[in-house]
Design an enzyme around this catalytic site. Sequence first.
Site, PDB file in Angstrom:
ATOM      1  N   ARG A   1       0.838  -1.191   0.000  1.00  0.00           N
ATOM      2  CA  ARG A   1       0.000   0.000   0.000  1.00  0.00           C
ATOM      3  C   ARG A   1       0.874   1.243   0.000  1.00  0.00           C
ATOM      4  NH1 ARG A   1      -3.632  -1.472   3.199  1.00  0.00           N
ATOM      5  NH2 ARG A   1      -4.862   0.429   3.194  1.00  0.00           N
TER       6      ARG A   1
ATOM      7  N   ALA B   1       6.665  -2.188  -4.622  1.00  0.00           N
ATOM      8  CA  ALA B   1       6.700  -1.378  -3.404  1.00  0.00           C
ATOM      9  C   ALA B   1       5.666  -0.258  -3.432  1.00  0.00           C
ATOM     10  CB  ALA B   1       8.100  -0.806  -3.203  1.00  0.00           C
ATOM     11  N   HIS B   2       5.635   0.505  -2.352  1.00  0.00           N
ATOM     12  CA  HIS B   2       4.600   1.523  -2.161  1.00  0.00           C
ATOM     13  C   HIS B   2       4.690   2.650  -3.187  1.00  0.00           C
ATOM     14  CE1 HIS B   2       7.370   3.787   0.935  1.00  0.00           C
ATOM     15  NE2 HIS B   2       7.975   3.480  -0.176  1.00  0.00           N
ATOM     16  N   ASN B   3       3.513   3.166  -3.537  1.00  0.00           N
ATOM     17  CA  ASN B   3       3.361   4.312  -4.443  1.00  0.00           C
ATOM     18  C   ASN B   3       3.821   4.042  -5.874  1.00  0.00           C
ATOM     19  OD1 ASN B   3       3.894   5.693  -1.523  1.00  0.00           O
ATOM     20  ND2 ASN B   3       2.465   6.917  -2.739  1.00  0.00           N
TER      21      ASN B   3
ATOM     22  N   SER C   1       7.704   4.259  -5.445  1.00  0.00           N
ATOM     23  CA  SER C   1       7.396   5.452  -6.243  1.00  0.00           C
ATOM     24  C   SER C   1       7.897   5.368  -7.675  1.00  0.00           C
ATOM     25  CB  SER C   1       7.964   6.706  -5.569  1.00  0.00           C
ATOM     26  OG  SER C   1       7.394   6.879  -4.290  1.00  0.00           O
TER      27      SER C   1
END
Length: 344
Positions: A218, A239-241, A259
């Site tokens: 998330r 991974a996140h974003n 990201s």
Amino acid sequence: MEFTAQQIADFLQGTVEGNPAATVNTFAKIEEGRSGALSFLANSHYEHYLYETQSSVVLVNNDLQLQGEVKATLVRVPNAYEAVARLLQLYDAQKPRREGIHPLACIAPTAQVAEGAYVGPFAYIGEGATVGKGSQIYSHAVVEERASVGEGCILYPGVSIYHDCVVGNRVILHSGCSIGADGFGFAPGAEGYSKIPQIGNVVIEDDVEIGANACVDRSTMGSTRIRKGVKIDNLVQVAHNCEVGENTVMSAQVGVAGSTKIGKWCMFGGQVGITGHAVIGDRVQSGAQAGIAGSVPEGNKTLLGSPAIDYKQFARAATVFKKLPDMYRELNALRKEIETLKKG
């Protein structure tokens, strides 16, 4: 069920070469063919099996030029690999679908499970969560609070969908898959690392398939997003974003740092690593174990190596690398010769 070669050809818009009444009732690899089986040949490396297979019907590409006698009936199609995929999908669709809620499932009072869905034993559907029509939630799968699962999805045993995450229609999640675990966010301080709360979610669009024990984390804020048609293999970490563009595919053990934005129709081989905050354009291909250490925004590239470079440049460098021991010996010999000349 039993089908004739002609029926298969009609369905695939192909042409029959041989006996149109030849029948099949199962599938087999071309090298393991047997009477009554349907096989396919899409890779010329395996063409020699075509002349000895015992399969009754074989799908082949239109442009295949035979080098010998074939006993099997051939069905010629533009793309044999795609054609057998369509037939396997048709075969799979004939399997009976489970429906209803098992008495050992745990469904929260405010959860909504649509008509025709299946929830297996020891599965959990949390408060405010929704499961769409025809979706299959197998045993020990978890759909946490306010998460939503669309129509026609399959969640195999042990899948975890964390709170507030969104799963679209016709999504397949294999055993152990984790959707919405916390992103790896920690702030270093004098006394250690402080956890940064991950208050975003994961959004998975339609027609995505994610393999066993893969993880999509998330976001810190906003959404980690897996776009329509993405196919992710086992043991992949997103991974996140991050954002993964439409119809991109990732093989086992690919790791995408936080990201990073990946474009459409990209292909990543096993164990490819992608750095954080990178922008990867459309149709980037990367061979196994490549390390993409920065952005490739222009797209349409094939990369190899670590750090990843253009595949042609990598091939030239690899050729030189193999010669380094000989080059090193020659260099030492030249040094000694020069020293001798200087002393003389």
